[in-house]
Motif scaffolding. Structure first.
Motif, short mmCIF file in Angstrom:
data_model
loop_
_atom_site.label_atom_id
_atom_site.label_comp_id
_atom_site.label_asym_id
_atom_site.label_seq_id
_atom_site.Cartn_x
_atom_site.Cartn_y
_atom_site.Cartn_z
N LEU A 149 -2.09 -5.62 -7.61
CA LEU A 149 -1.26 -6.82 -7.46
C LEU A 149 -0.17 -6.59 -6.42
N ILE A 150 0.45 -5.43 -6.48
CA ILE A 150 1.53 -5.12 -5.54
C ILE A 150 0.99 -4.99 -4.12
N GLN A 151 -0.17 -4.34 -3.98
CA GLN A 151 -0.77 -4.22 -2.65
C GLN A 151 -1.06 -5.58 -2.05
N ARG A 152 -1.59 -6.48 -2.86
CA ARG A 152 -1.88 -7.83 -2.35
C ARG A 152 -0.60 -8.56 -2.00
N ALA A 153 0.43 -8.41 -2.82
CA ALA A 153 1.69 -9.09 -2.55
C ALA A 153 2.35 -8.56 -1.28
N MET A 154 2.15 -7.27 -1.01
CA MET A 154 2.74 -6.68 0.19
C MET A 154 1.84 -6.81 1.41
#
Length: 181
Positions: A149-154
């Motif tokens: 989720l964090i990778q996609r958000a970043m």
């Protein structure tokens, strides 16, 4: 006496079979325990390597998020008042190569906080119990989901690099397409 001797000869195959079976069971139990112990160490090592990798990523993301938030606050303050820099500033050369984060969001910060709580080495139970192993497995699965989720958000890819395009992954994002000539 002849019948007694013949009975023992007839039972010799059964006796050797039982003796071989008992020796095989004893050797198998010892070998199984040894192989099981080695397998357990290997699997535990793999799980903790992955937890350590996710912990390292979370630390880098947290620092990048804090740096981007500080830069945003500094730019707002520089318009109104001068900023004092009394704190020790570490400026490693690799951080200059990292791309800027998208705009700070509360959801990103919450996901990052949850990830850091899941992979915190100080809070992991290192005992060899069924509950501790299940807890590590659950935390590893949850941490992997949060990391994605964090990778996609970043806007980062799985290997940590920047994805081409706007990072939304939408069908309208054509910047990742190769042009044919």
């Amino acid at each position: 006496m002849d019948s007694n001797m013949l009975d023992s000869l007839l039972d010799i195959e059964e006796d050797f079979y039982k003796e071989g079976y008992d020796l095989g069971v004893a050797d198998g139990a010892h070998a199984g325990y040894t192989e099981g112990s080695v397998f357990a160490v290997e699997k535990g090592f793999e799980k903790f390597i992955e937890l350590g990798r996710l912990y390292g990523k979370s630390l880098v993301w947290a620092q990048r998020l804090a740096d981007s938030k500080t830069k945003a606050e500094t730019s707002e303050q520089s318009q109104t008042a001068p900023v004092k820099t009394d704190a020790l500033s570490l400026d490693p050369s690799i951080s200059k190569e990292l791309p800027q984060l998208p705009a700070h969001s509360a959801r990103l910060a919450r996901n990052l906080q949850t990830l850091m709580e899941l992979v915190d080495p100080a809070s992991l139970d290192m005992s060899n119990t069924e509950e501790a192993v299940n807890d590590v497995d659950e935390r590893l699965r949850g941490a992997a989901v949060k990391a994605k989720l964090i990778q996609r958000a970043m806007g980062e890819s799985e290997d940590g690099g920047q994805k081409p395009g706007d990072g939304t992954g939408s069908i309208e994002d054509i910047s990742a397409l190769n042009v044919r000539h």
